[in-house]
Design a protein around this motif. Structure first.
Motif, PDB file in Angstrom:
ATOM      1  N   PRO A  33      54.105  37.258  69.448  1.00  0.00           N
ATOM      2  CA  PRO A  33      54.504  37.617  70.809  1.00  0.00           C
ATOM      3  C   PRO A  33      55.229  36.463  71.481  1.00  0.00           C
ATOM      4  N   LYS A  34      56.003  36.792  72.485  1.00  0.00           N
ATOM      5  CA  LYS A  34      56.644  35.739  73.272  1.00  0.00           C
ATOM      6  C   LYS A  34      55.573  35.077  74.135  1.00  0.00           C
ATOM      7  N   VAL A  35      55.443  33.779  73.987  1.00  0.00           N
ATOM      8  CA  VAL A  35      54.349  33.054  74.632  1.00  0.00           C
ATOM      9  C   VAL A  35      54.909  32.046  75.627  1.00  0.00           C
ATOM     10  N   LYS A  36      54.267  32.000  76.775  1.00  0.00           N
ATOM     11  CA  LYS A  36      54.632  31.015  77.795  1.00  0.00           C
ATOM     12  C   LYS A  36      53.556  29.942  77.798  1.00  0.00           C
ATOM     13  N   ALA A  37      53.848  28.816  77.166  1.00  0.00           N
ATOM     14  CA  ALA A  37      52.866  27.733  77.079  1.00  0.00           C
ATOM     15  C   ALA A  37      52.729  27.042  78.432  1.00  0.00           C
ATOM     16  N   ILE A  38      51.686  26.246  78.556  1.00  0.00           N
ATOM     17  CA  ILE A  38      51.390  25.557  79.800  1.00  0.00           C
ATOM     18  C   ILE A  38      52.540  24.634  80.206  1.00  0.00           C
ATOM     19  N   ARG A  39      52.850  24.620  81.490  1.00  0.00           N
ATOM     20  CA  ARG A  39      53.901  23.737  82.001  1.00  0.00           C
ATOM     21  C   ARG A  39      53.322  22.352  82.321  1.00  0.00           C
ATOM     22  N   GLU A 110      58.958  20.824  75.170  1.00  0.00           N
ATOM     23  CA  GLU A 110      57.887  21.827  75.218  1.00  0.00           C
ATOM     24  C   GLU A 110      56.702  21.324  74.392  1.00  0.00           C
ATOM     25  N   PRO A 111      55.991  20.303  74.858  1.00  0.00           N
ATOM     26  CA  PRO A 111      54.914  19.694  74.064  1.00  0.00           C
ATOM     27  C   PRO A 111      53.687  20.570  73.887  1.00  0.00           C
TER      28      PRO A 111
END
Length: 228
Positions: A33-39, A110-111
């Motif tokens: 799935p398209k994932v939005k990692a933590i900012r 994008e760590p």
């Protein structure tokens, strides 16, 4: 000239048609799935020891593990290693097993997105840090994909302590269904009696027939899933 009521009617039909198309569209279960990692993620603050409090894997219909604990280290700005211990729930000796996995960060911007760096898995193995307060809790999502076979999803709710508050667990669980994780298979990870390996309560008949290296040594550890 269109009348207002006619415009509203046509607009409603358009919305209904769009909704039906989205509902009938089949999700690609072979792709992550398209994932939005933590900012604004601070990787160094995530390092060191964690307890796995809840565990999910798309290939598991029952919890096979207990006492899972993880220790994150970073050997460079782009290489992360997780060493972890765990036991199998059906092991009467409660043997503590060791495992590890190494990731690289493909994009320094994008760590919170890591890719499995070892060659024991054929395909792409992504890990995302979905959320963390660093000092108490963290939420990880793992997704492996290989051509023409179903994707493999797993997730850890982790804590710096052996227990975690119910409200925090609920908050983190609520983030997972959007990634196609079925919460009914999100299992509590027992963290009690993890150092116990006494033989006193094991029946002699089981001890006599046990072949521990074969029974446990052939079982893949929880981060080494390979598609069949």
């Amino acid at each position: 000239m269109f009348k207002p009521n006619l415009i509203i009617f046509l607009f409603t039909l358009l919305l209904l048609n769009t909704s039906l198309c989205l509902r009938n569209r089949k999700e690609d279960k072979t792709k992550c799935p398209k994932v939005k990692a933590i900012r604004n993620f601070d990787l160094e603050r995530l390092l060191n020891k964690w307890y796995v409090i809840e565990y999910y894997a798309s290939s598991e219909e029952a919890l096979p593990y207990r006492c899972m604990r993880a220790d994150f280290t970073m050997s460079s700005l782009e290489v992360i290693t997780m060493n972890f211990t765990y036991s199998f729930t059906d092991d009467p000796l409660n043997e503590q097993l060791l495992g590890n996995i190494t990731w690289i960060i493909p994009n320094r911007a994008e760590p919170a997105h890591w890719i499995h760096s070892e060659d024991t898995y054929e395909g792409i193995y992504n890990t995302y840090v979905l959320d963390s307060d660093y000092g108490s809790w963290a939420l990880l999502l793992h997704c492996a994909e290989k051509s023409k076979v179903p994707r493999y999803l797993s997730s850890f709710i982790m804590s710096r302590e052996p227990t975690l508050g119910v409200n925090v667990i609920s908050y983190l669980r609520d983030k997972l269904p959007r990634y196609d994780i079925d919460l009914s298979f999100m299992f509590d990870m027992p963290q009690n009696d993890c150092n116990s390996s006494s033989l006193a309560n094991i029946p002699p008949s089981i001890l006599a027939n046990m072949n521990r290296p074969v029974q446990l040594g052939e079982r893949r550890h929880p981060m080494k899933h390979i598609h069949g």
